[in-house]
Design a protein around this motif. Structure first.
Motif, PDB file in Angstrom:
ATOM      1  N   ALA A  33       0.832  -1.213   0.000  1.00 38.44           N
ATOM      2  CA  ALA A  33       0.000   0.000   0.000  1.00 38.44           C
ATOM      3  C   ALA A  33       0.864   1.259   0.000  1.00 38.44           C
ATOM      4  O   ALA A  33       0.572   2.225  -0.717  1.00 38.44           O
ATOM      5  N   ILE A  34       1.925   1.250   0.784  1.00 37.75           N
ATOM      6  CA  ILE A  34       2.795   2.430   0.870  1.00 37.75           C
ATOM      7  C   ILE A  34       3.510   2.658  -0.455  1.00 37.75           C
ATOM      8  O   ILE A  34       3.627   3.795  -0.920  1.00 37.75           O
ATOM      9  N   THR A  35       3.976   1.587  -1.096  1.00 37.00           N
ATOM     10  CA  THR A  35       4.673   1.707  -2.371  1.00 37.00           C
ATOM     11  C   THR A  35       3.778   2.350  -3.428  1.00 37.00           C
ATOM     12  O   THR A  35       4.209   3.227  -4.169  1.00 37.00           O
ATOM     13  N   VAL A  36       2.526   1.929  -3.481  1.00 39.74           N
ATOM     14  CA  VAL A  36       1.570   2.529  -4.420  1.00 39.74           C
ATOM     15  C   VAL A  36       1.367   4.001  -4.087  1.00 39.74           C
ATOM     16  O   VAL A  36       1.357   4.858  -4.973  1.00 39.74           O
ATOM     17  N   SER A  37       1.233   4.308  -2.819  1.00 37.38           N
ATOM     18  CA  SER A  37       0.993   5.684  -2.390  1.00 37.38           C
ATOM     19  C   SER A  37       2.194   6.585  -2.680  1.00 37.38           C
ATOM     20  O   SER A  37       2.028   7.740  -3.070  1.00 37.38           O
ATOM     21  N   LEU A  38       3.403   6.073  -2.502  1.00 35.13           N
ATOM     22  CA  LEU A  38       4.600   6.882  -2.740  1.00 35.13           C
ATOM     23  C   LEU A  38       4.696   7.357  -4.179  1.00 35.13           C
ATOM     24  O   LEU A  38       5.210   8.442  -4.440  1.00 35.13           O
ATOM     25  N   SER A  39       4.191   6.563  -5.105  1.00 34.09           N
ATOM     26  CA  SER A  39       4.266   6.958  -6.518  1.00 34.09           C
ATOM     27  C   SER A  39       3.419   8.191  -6.811  1.00 34.09           C
ATOM     28  O   SER A  39       3.635   8.871  -7.803  1.00 34.09           O
ATOM     29  N   SER A  40       2.477   8.498  -5.932  1.00 34.51           N
ATOM     30  CA  SER A  40       1.627   9.666  -6.153  1.00 34.51           C
ATOM     31  C   SER A  40       2.072  10.882  -5.328  1.00 34.51           C
ATOM     32  O   SER A  40       1.442  11.930  -5.395  1.00 34.51           O
ATOM     33  N   GLU A  63       6.722   8.657   8.906  1.00 37.43           N
ATOM     34  CA  GLU A  63       5.647   8.181   9.776  1.00 37.43           C
ATOM     35  C   GLU A  63       4.301   8.766   9.356  1.00 37.43           C
ATOM     36  O   GLU A  63       3.280   8.076   9.390  1.00 37.43           O
ATOM     37  N   ASN A  64       4.295  10.027   8.936  1.00 37.82           N
ATOM     38  CA  ASN A  64       3.050  10.644   8.464  1.00 37.82           C
ATOM     39  C   ASN A  64       2.558   9.985   7.179  1.00 37.82           C
ATOM     40  O   ASN A  64       1.352   9.800   6.994  1.00 37.82           O
ATOM     41  N   ILE A  65       3.480   9.629   6.298  1.00 38.77           N
ATOM     42  CA  ILE A  65       3.093   8.922   5.071  1.00 38.77           C
ATOM     43  C   ILE A  65       2.464   7.583   5.441  1.00 38.77           C
ATOM     44  O   ILE A  65       1.402   7.215   4.947  1.00 38.77           O
ATOM     45  N   VAL A  66       3.126   6.849   6.336  1.00 37.32           N
ATOM     46  CA  VAL A  66       2.633   5.529   6.745  1.00 37.32           C
ATOM     47  C   VAL A  66       1.275   5.654   7.427  1.00 37.32           C
ATOM     48  O   VAL A  66       0.351   4.889   7.140  1.00 37.32           O
ATOM     49  N   LYS A  67       1.124   6.635   8.304  1.00 34.95           N
ATOM     50  CA  LYS A  67      -0.160   6.845   8.995  1.00 34.95           C
ATOM     51  C   LYS A  67      -1.258   7.179   7.986  1.00 34.95           C
ATOM     52  O   LYS A  67      -2.388   6.725   8.128  1.00 34.95           O
ATOM     53  N   GLY A  68      -0.917   7.979   6.982  1.00 30.84           N
ATOM     54  CA  GLY A  68      -1.890   8.344   5.959  1.00 30.84           C
ATOM     55  C   GLY A  68      -2.363   7.155   5.146  1.00 30.84           C
ATOM     56  O   GLY A  68      -3.508   7.092   4.714  1.00 30.84           O
ATOM     57  N   VAL A  69      -1.493   6.192   4.946  1.00 28.95           N
ATOM     58  CA  VAL A  69      -1.825   5.018   4.137  1.00 28.95           C
ATOM     59  C   VAL A  69      -2.404   3.894   4.995  1.00 28.95           C
ATOM     60  O   VAL A  69      -3.412   3.289   4.645  1.00 28.95           O
ATOM     61  N   VAL A  73       1.372   3.365  12.506  1.00 27.99           N
ATOM     62  CA  VAL A  73       2.699   2.842  12.214  1.00 27.99           C
ATOM     63  C   VAL A  73       2.905   1.595  13.068  1.00 27.99           C
ATOM     64  O   VAL A  73       2.864   1.667  14.290  1.00 27.99           O
ATOM     65  N   SER A  74       3.103   0.463  12.422  1.00 27.74           N
ATOM     66  CA  SER A  74       3.327  -0.784  13.151  1.00 27.74           C
ATOM     67  C   SER A  74       4.683  -0.721  13.854  1.00 27.74           C
ATOM     68  O   SER A  74       5.565   0.031  13.442  1.00 27.74           O
TER      69      SER A  74
END
Length: 187
Positions: A33-40, A63-69, A73-74
């Motif tokens: 999920a994060i990899t897909v989100s990073l592309s945008s 951490e904000n990117i991870v929380k958003g997706v 954060v695990s």
């Protein structure tokens, strides 16, 4: 040492760490999920490689990117982000997660298949394609479906790193090239 080798080594370490914490599956879904989100996210890599941005700010940004997706954060990702920022490797975050996903799929016999077609594809066609690419059921196939109206008709199937192009657009392009080549030989 090249960035690709380094990111693969970190991905191997992350997979081992996630396995030791019985969190490899959760980490895989988060990484995908994060990899897909990073592309945008425009310029995320520039922010992470900027020497004027502190390690703490980079960690907070990730951490904000991870929380958003993922919503949270695990513990595995939290430790991993801390390690990356401490070692000044945070700009490799996306590459490492991409490599992690590939390693996880390899370890769990998962094949990634992306089907691009001009029209939506019905479930029966997908099951038929799956029986062709995985006749003995040895692998689990992860499907992603994309509509690309520029294909005119037919489909493209990206299976891990191989592409099967059965689109009308490509066939017409091949015919055009053949006609041009034949015309050039005549003249």
């Amino acid at each position: 040492m090249s960035v690709g080798i380094i990111s693969k080594r970190y991905a191997v370490a992350l997979l081992e760490y996630a396995n030791s914490r019985n969190a490899a599956g959760k980490m895989y879904s988060d990484a995908s999920a994060i990899t897909v989100s990073l592309s945008s996210i425009p310029n995320y890599r520039q922010i992470l490689s900027d020497p004027t941005v502190s390690s703490e700010q980079k960690a907070e940004y990730l951490e904000n990117i991870v929380k958003g997706v993922c919503g949270q954060v695990s513990p595995v990702l939290d430790s991993f982000i801390s390690l990356l920022t401490k070692e000044k490797r945070s700009e490799m975050f996306g590459d490492i997660l991409h490599n992690y996903s590939a390693l996880y799929r390899l370890e769990h016999n998962i094949v990634s298949a992306c089907l691009m077609s001009a029209q939506p594809v019905d479930e029966g066609s997908i099951k038929h394609l799956e029986s062709v690419i995985n006749p003995d059921g040895k692998y689990s196939v992860e499907w992603s479906l994309k509509i690309d109206s520029s294909l005119i008709g037919g489909f493209k199937l990206l299976l891990d790193d191989r592409l099967l192009d059965a689109s009308v657009k490509t066939r017409l392009g091949n015919i055009k090239k053949l006609l041009i080549d034949n015309n050039n030989r005549i003249v």
